[in-house]
Write an enzyme that holds these catalytic residues in place. Structure first.
Site, PDB file in Angstrom:
ATOM      1  N   TRP A  32       0.816  -1.196   0.116  1.00 13.90           N
ATOM      2  CA  TRP A  32      -0.077   0.068  -0.031  1.00 13.90           C
ATOM      3  C   TRP A  32       0.829   1.186  -0.215  1.00 13.90           C
ATOM      4  O   TRP A  32       1.933   1.266   0.773  1.00 13.90           O
ATOM      5  CB  TRP A  32      -0.820   0.019   1.277  1.00 13.90           C
ATOM      6  CG  TRP A  32      -1.805   1.092   1.448  1.00 13.90           C
ATOM      7  CD1 TRP A  32      -3.056   1.080   1.083  1.00 13.90           C
ATOM      8  CD2 TRP A  32      -1.504   2.362   2.305  1.00 13.90           C
ATOM      9  NE1 TRP A  32      -3.709   2.390   1.590  1.00 13.90           N
ATOM     10  CE2 TRP A  32      -2.828   3.211   2.014  1.00 13.90           C
ATOM     11  CE3 TRP A  32      -0.399   3.067   2.647  1.00 13.90           C
ATOM     12  CZ2 TRP A  32      -2.713   4.342   2.855  1.00 13.90           C
ATOM     13  CZ3 TRP A  32      -0.277   4.072   3.239  1.00 13.90           C
ATOM     14  CH2 TRP A  32      -1.745   4.883   3.384  1.00 13.90           C
ATOM     15  N   MET A  99       1.406  -4.745   3.058  1.00 10.58           N
ATOM     16  CA  MET A  99       0.361  -5.066   3.106  1.00 10.58           C
ATOM     17  C   MET A  99      -0.247  -6.314   2.551  1.00 10.58           C
ATOM     18  O   MET A  99      -1.035  -7.083   2.975  1.00 10.58           O
ATOM     19  CB  MET A  99      -0.754  -3.997   2.415  1.00 10.58           C
ATOM     20  CG  MET A  99      -2.179  -4.277   2.416  1.00 10.58           C
ATOM     21  SD  MET A  99      -3.145  -3.162   1.756  1.00 10.58           S
ATOM     22  CE  MET A  99      -4.860  -4.003   1.753  1.00 10.58           C
ATOM     23  N   ASP A 227      12.966  -0.163   9.960  1.00  7.15           N
ATOM     24  CA  ASP A 227      11.455   0.135   9.194  1.00  7.15           C
ATOM     25  C   ASP A 227      10.688   0.930   9.970  1.00  7.15           C
ATOM     26  O   ASP A 227      10.320   0.433  11.211  1.00  7.15           O
ATOM     27  CB  ASP A 227      10.816  -1.292   9.050  1.00  7.15           C
ATOM     28  CG  ASP A 227       9.603  -1.218   8.266  1.00  7.15           C
ATOM     29  OD1 ASP A 227       8.848  -0.270   8.270  1.00  7.15           O
ATOM     30  OD2 ASP A 227       9.317  -2.135   7.446  1.00  7.15           O
ATOM     31  N   HIS A 256      11.448   0.557   5.454  1.00 12.51           N
ATOM     32  CA  HIS A 256      10.231  -0.242   4.925  1.00 12.51           C
ATOM     33  C   HIS A 256      10.456  -0.721   3.625  1.00 12.51           C
ATOM     34  O   HIS A 256      10.244  -1.664   2.887  1.00 12.51           O
ATOM     35  CB  HIS A 256       8.998   0.380   5.120  1.00 12.51           C
ATOM     36  CG  HIS A 256       8.000  -0.252   4.962  1.00 12.51           C
ATOM     37  ND1 HIS A 256       7.402  -1.388   5.822  1.00 12.51           N
ATOM     38  CD2 HIS A 256       6.894   0.180   4.071  1.00 12.51           C
ATOM     39  CE1 HIS A 256       6.400  -1.826   5.113  1.00 12.51           C
ATOM     40  NE2 HIS A 256       5.877  -1.026   4.177  1.00 12.51           N
TER      41      HIS A 256
END
Length: 276
Positions: A32, A99, A227, A256
């Site tokens: 996402w 996600m 992250d 991330h």
């Protein structure tokens, strides 16, 4: 352009996908708020190594349909199921980033892992993002609510700066450029506003901890120790404890968005796992 239609829900959903190569199949599930284009680097790596690579746009993102409803994880996972069935794939490796890890785990819950040989979780939200009494290292509720409020009041403004934190940009300017941020912003800003919000609600609020035991195939888990989007302690550290047959790798300095900033390390781990 290739599309598949998922007719299992309330309304048909057109899924845009790309299917390259002729080797063992690998499905790449994006995070996402991006699209299949986020897998550009890994797609090339896997093709060069002789794999068949299938990537697709999650409903509401990229070129796929933008329905009003159907952004819960079981609905999203039904799209993955249709990709597998309609392309008649066997012995698939399913790879979920961020996600996308939710679709990977939910697939084992809803479909028993049918036709899947291996699984990969990269920077995944699995098993739980939100901070709770029994998940103290998760993201506090006020921060998650702040994200949702920003998406509802000024989605474009929020997305403009989101990916700086996604990549820990100031620490990784030697690994990426402003152009990468602009590219991601373009992809994210053109996604459905409704899908962007409802998918955020899904990844922020779904607790996959009871489902970890359902993952019944060898699983590769990769996470960066820097992250700032998905805390490693509430995510992959827990996933590695709950998924029985797993191989867990922590990438030093990885943000991330480590599939871009630490692509060489991620790709090597992925290829080594696929060859086993």
């Amino acid at each position: 352009m290739p599309f598949l239609i998922n007719e299992t829900g309330k309304d048909p959903v057109d899924l845009y996908y790309k299917d390259y190569g002729k080797g063992k199949p690998v499905i790449l599930i994006h995070g996402w708020p991006l699209s299949h284009q986020a897998w550009e680097g890994q797609t090339q790596t896997l093709l060069d190594a002789g794999y068949r690579v299938i990537s697709y746009d999650r409903r509401g993102f990229g070129l796929s349909s933008q329905p009003l409803e159907g952004y819960d994880y079981s609905s999203l996972t039904s799209d993955l199921r249709e990709i597998i069935l309609q392309l008649d794939l066997q012995d698939v490796t399913i790879v979920g980033f961020s996600m996308g890890g939710g679709e990977v785990v939910r697939y084992f819950t809803d479909f028993g892992g049918d036709r899947v040989k291996k699984a990969v979780l990269i920077g995944s939200i699995i098993p739980l993002v939100a901070q709770k009494t029994d998940n103290p290292d998760g993201v506090p509720a006020d921060m998650l609510n702040g994200i949702l409020d920003a998406l509802k009041s000024n989605r474009i403004g929020f997305l403009k700066d989101f990916h700086k934190n996604f990549y820990n940009y100031e620490n990784n300017t030697d690994r990426m450029s402003q152009a990468n941020l602009d590219y991601d912003f373009s992809i994210a800003s053109h996604a459905s506003p409704i899908a962007t919000i409802k998918c955020a609600e899904a990844w922020a609020g779904t607790d996959f901890r009871p489902e970890l035991k359902n993952v019944s195939v060898p699983t590769l888990i990769i996470h960066g120790d820097e992250d700032n989007i998905v805390p490693i302690k509430s995510a992959s550290d827990q996933a590695a404890k709950g998924i029985t047959a797993n191989e867990y790798h922590v990438i030093s300095g990885g943000p991330h968005g480590l599939t871009l900033t630490h692509r060489d390390e991620v790709d090597k781990l992925l290829l080594d796992f696929l060859k086993k």
